[in-house]
Structures are given as structure tokens and as C-alpha cells.
Design an enzyme around this catalytic site. Structure first.
Site, PDB file in Angstrom:
ATOM      1  N   ARG A 153       0.745  -1.110  -0.142  1.00  0.00           N
ATOM      2  CA  ARG A 153      -0.094   0.002  -0.162  1.00  0.00           C
ATOM      3  C   ARG A 153       1.079   1.111  -0.006  1.00  0.00           C
ATOM      4  O   ARG A 153       0.585   2.046  -0.831  1.00  0.00           O
ATOM      5  CB  ARG A 153      -0.773  -0.137   1.281  1.00  0.00           C
TER       6      ARG A 153
ATOM      7  N   ALA B 129      -7.199   6.305  -0.081  1.00  0.00           N
ATOM      8  CA  ALA B 129      -7.102   5.112  -0.311  1.00  0.00           C
ATOM      9  C   ALA B 129      -7.731   4.232   0.765  1.00  0.00           C
ATOM     10  O   ALA B 129      -7.882   4.749   2.025  1.00  0.00           O
ATOM     11  CB  ALA B 129      -5.709   4.814   0.309  1.00  0.00           C
ATOM     12  N   SER B 130      -8.914   3.410   0.335  1.00  0.00           N
ATOM     13  CA  SER B 130      -9.737   2.786   1.396  1.00  0.00           C
ATOM     14  C   SER B 130      -9.084   1.910   2.314  1.00  0.00           C
ATOM     15  O   SER B 130      -7.808   1.536   2.235  1.00  0.00           O
ATOM     16  CB  SER B 130     -10.676   1.998   0.294  1.00  0.00           C
ATOM     17  N   MET B 131      -9.862   1.653   3.248  1.00  0.00           N
ATOM     18  CA  MET B 131      -9.362   0.767   4.545  1.00  0.00           C
ATOM     19  C   MET B 131      -8.824  -0.371   3.641  1.00  0.00           C
ATOM     20  O   MET B 131      -9.643  -1.000   2.925  1.00  0.00           O
ATOM     21  CB  MET B 131     -10.452   0.485   5.562  1.00  0.00           C
ATOM     22  N   PRO B 132      -7.643  -0.868   4.117  1.00  0.00           N
ATOM     23  CA  PRO B 132      -7.275  -2.377   3.567  1.00  0.00           C
ATOM     24  C   PRO B 132      -8.263  -3.428   3.745  1.00  0.00           C
ATOM     25  O   PRO B 132      -8.393  -4.305   2.712  1.00  0.00           O
ATOM     26  CB  PRO B 132      -5.990  -2.640   4.214  1.00  0.00           C
TER      27      PRO B 132
END
Length: 399
Positions: free
Chosen positions: A40, A102-105
Site C-alpha cells: 500500500r 486509499a480505502s481501508m485495507p
């Protein structure tokens, strides 16, 4: 010059995130190799704003001044804003409206699992953002199988560069995601990383029969989305269940502009009809996210937006008709420690009657959760939410 965090620290933070996602089931083993290969951190800018899920606040982290803090933040299971106010924001303080992230993993990995890809599956992604999601898809399927569309040119350029630094080259298209990308159609899978209120016909048309569309969908009644997984049929329609609640930044073309309601209410309450209700704020689900009836109320009361204005001694819930040319509205004033609440309604649509009727319908059926509902989208763009089965449509209480 930007300082690079120590390699051992990076591996430790990333390894901790990976173990956590595997243990929770958010990351499935068939995606773990791609997850290891596409970190990420490689897609995040030096200056970013992780979101605290408990407090609802954002703070700045800067790799140039505190690389260790930045490293911890980018490998935490939290969403991270990477752009504010469509790129018009500057400085380190949070902006007004987050417009790329960036969305939550855990959200990313669960959605990829829901996509149910297979070798050589062709995937269209709507909403490139940082490029991390497209990178994971390319690492799993190969560059030639992945097309990703991003509306913001600056964001698209940055994502393309980040992907190239890892040796990944999916097709990154700068354009309106609502139009899909017909040049590479048909696709086996479509994954949408922006909240939508109307699934564009282009997505159905560009997905082969039997293919899947995975998208965060909801209504303008609230910001709450639900992940829907639709299977495209031979006749061009698509249908499937809601899987779980979540919330994404909305597709830019489908954002709700609250200024449209500026002329709905003149002198308040004016000649609006006045009644009372025993319904409470809690009954409406206003005291909790995703656990109450708000999503269902949006299904049953179409073309209605609502907002809560909270004060020291009272809260007012406003409802506005979104139908073109209509100025119908309703308000409900809830006073702290007092019942009943005061209702005012104006215009042809009795919006509070619709909302309270929908609430009663939901309760009479045992207050079913979001996972009991689903959605069918017809080729002409008609959206039909349903309860339990596609042939059990959710009623519309619109007058």
C-alpha cells in the site's frame, strides 16, 4: 529530500497488517501473494491524512518530516485521504471535502474476494484513486486483464506512475467512470470504488452475461452505502444481494448538491401542516451508523434527501423532495427529554408520512437487516430494490 523509512520497520508494519487481515478473514489466501507483492505504501503520497474511525477526525502525516509516523499510518487498517476539494486544497490541514483516498485495507481485500476472479478474467475498475487496487488486480491477473478509469487527470497520472514503479502497467484511462470503457469490453467483472446512486447502463452493457458487478450503492436519503454484487443476465438486466454496509466517496457526477434545496423552505413553518409524532431520533437510526433503518428508509422513500441539524436542546430532521420542480419538504423537531415531536409538512408530497409509513412497514417485518435486501437493475436503468427475493419488491411510499 524525502527520507525513506528503515526496511525492517516497513516489513514489520506491513507484516502486522497482513497477519491481521488474514486472521480476520478479510484477506483470503488466494490474494495473499498479490498483497505481498503490491504494498500500500508504494501508492501513497508523502503528505496524507489518515482517518480516525472512532473520533471521525483526520490528521496529517508527512513522510518528509516523520517517516516513522507516516509508515505506521499507511499500514494501519484505516482509510487515508489523499486529495481534498477536487485538488483545490493546499497545506497540511485537512480540507473541506475529501475527494480521493486509499480505502481501508480490509475493505479493499474483502471487495476483491467478493469479485470472485478467475485466471484471465477481464476486469474493469471504476475509480482508480491511488492505483493500489488496480495494482493488486494486475499482480493477480496480469496487466492485459485490467482496465481502470479515473475522472481526475492528476490522480490518474500519479496512479499510473506508482504502478509503473512496481513494474505494473494495467490500462489507466482518464475519463468519466460512468461511461465505463467500451473499447476493451466485454468484461467478466466490474468493480466500483466510489459510492453510486444510479448504476449507469454502460456498466451493464459492458459486462458479459454471467459477469459480476460489485459496487457500493445507496440512495440520496443518506450517505450510507451497501456493497451490492450483481450478476448480469442474458437480457441485460442485473440482480443480486446487498452484502454489507460501508461508505465510499460518491461518484463525482452523482454527488448530492445541497444548494438545490435552497428555495424549498421560505418563511418557516409558513402554511405547513402541523402534527405530532411519537417516533424518536433513535427510531430513525439517527444515533448510529449502519445499524438502524436509514438505508431501508432510502429504499422505500425514493427521491428524498434528509439531514439532521443538532442543537443544544433540540434536533431538527429535515426531509426534501428531490423530484424536478418540486418544493415539498418536511421537518420534525425533537426536543431533549420531551415527547411527542413536532412535525411540519409542506407541498404535494407528505414526506414525513412516507418516512413514518416506511418505518412501520420495516418494523412489521421484524426489522430485517441490510443483508436481507437486494437490488435489480433493468436495461432501461430502472432500479428495483427487493426483500429476500427479486420477486418481492420493496414498496415505494412516495405519494
Amino acid at each position: 529530500m524525502s527520507q525513506e523509512p528503515d526496511l525492517a520497520d516497513r516489513v514489520d508494519h506491513y507484516g502486522e497488517l497482513t497477519r491481521s487481515l488474514l486472521d480476520s478473514g478479510a484477506l483470503t489466501t488466494d490474494w495473499s501473494e498479490a498483497f505481498d507483492a503490491v504494498p500500500r505504501a508504494a501508492f501513497l503520497p508523502d503528505l496524507a491524512w489518515p482517518h480516525d474511525m472512532d473520533t471521525g477526525t483526520d490528521r496529517a502525516v508527512d513522510r518528509r518530516t516523520d517517516p516513522e509516523d507516516w509508515e505506521r499510518a499507511v499500514y494501519a487498517n484505516v482509510p487515508i485521504t489523499t486529495q481534498w476539494d477536487d485538488g483545490k486544497h493546499s497545506g497540511s490541514e485537512p480540507g473541506r471535502v475529501p475527494t480521493s483516498s486509499a480505502s481501508m485495507p480490509s475493505v479493499v481485500t474483502r471487495m476483491l474476494a467478493d469479485l470472485a476472479v478467475f485466471p484471465d478474467a477481464r476486469v474493469l475498475e471504476i475509480g482508480t484513486g491511488t492505483g493500489w487496487n488496480a495494482g493488486l488486480l494486475s499482480a493477480r491477473l496480469g496487466d492485459r486483464c485490467v482496465v481502470t478509469v479515473e475522472v481526475d487527470e492528476t490522480v490518474a497520472v500519479s496512479a499510473r506512475a506508482a504502478l509503473a514503479r512496481l513494474g505494473l502497467r494495467p490500462k489507466v484511462v482518464c475519463g468519466d467512470g460512468g461511461e465505463g470503457h467500451p473499447d476493451e469490453a466485454p468484461y467478466d467483472r466490474v468493480i466500483v470504488t466510489a459510492g453510486v446512486r444510479q448504476l449507469p447502463a454502460a456498466w451493464l452493457e459492458q459486462t458479459r452475461p454471467g459477469g459480476l458487478i460489485v459496487a457500493p450503492w445507496g440512495t440520496h436519503y443518506s450517505d450510507e452505502d451497501a456493497l451490492v454484487r450483481l450478476t448480469v443476465a442474458d437480457d441485460g438486466s442485473a440482480s443480486g444481494p446487498f452484502l454489507r454496509p460501508l461508505e465510499f466517496m460518491k461518484l463525482r457526477a452523482q454527488r448530492l448538491d445541497w444548494r438545490r434545496f435552497g428555495n424549498h423552505v421560505g418563511e418557516y413553518p409558513g402554511d405547513a401542516a402541523e402534527t405530532e409524532t411519537s417516533v424518536s431520533l433513535s427510531d430513525l437510526g439517527e444515533d448510529r451508523r449502519f445499524l438502524g433503518p436509514k438505508f431501508v428508509l432510502g429504499l422505500c422513500v425514493p427521491d428524498c434527501a434528509h439531514v439532521v441539524n443538532s442543537g443544544e436542546d433540540s434536533s431538527t430532521v429535515w426531509f426534501f423532495d428531490m423530484t424536478e420542480g418540486s418544493r415539498s419538504w418536511a421537518s420534525v423537531v425533537f426536543r431533549t427529554g420531551a415527547r411527542p415531536a413536532t412535525v411540519h409538512q409542506s407541498g404535494p408530497r407528505k414526506l414525513w408520512d412516507e418516512v413514518s409509513g416506511a418505518l412501520e412497514w420495516w418494523r412489521e417485518r421484524g426489522s430485517p437487516g441490510l443483508g436481507s435486501f437486494g437490488l435489480t437493475v433493468l436495461p432501461d436503468g430502472t432500479h428495483r430494490p427487493w426483500l429476500a427475493e427479486p420477486d418481492h419488491p420493496v414498496p415505494s411510499f412516495a405519494g
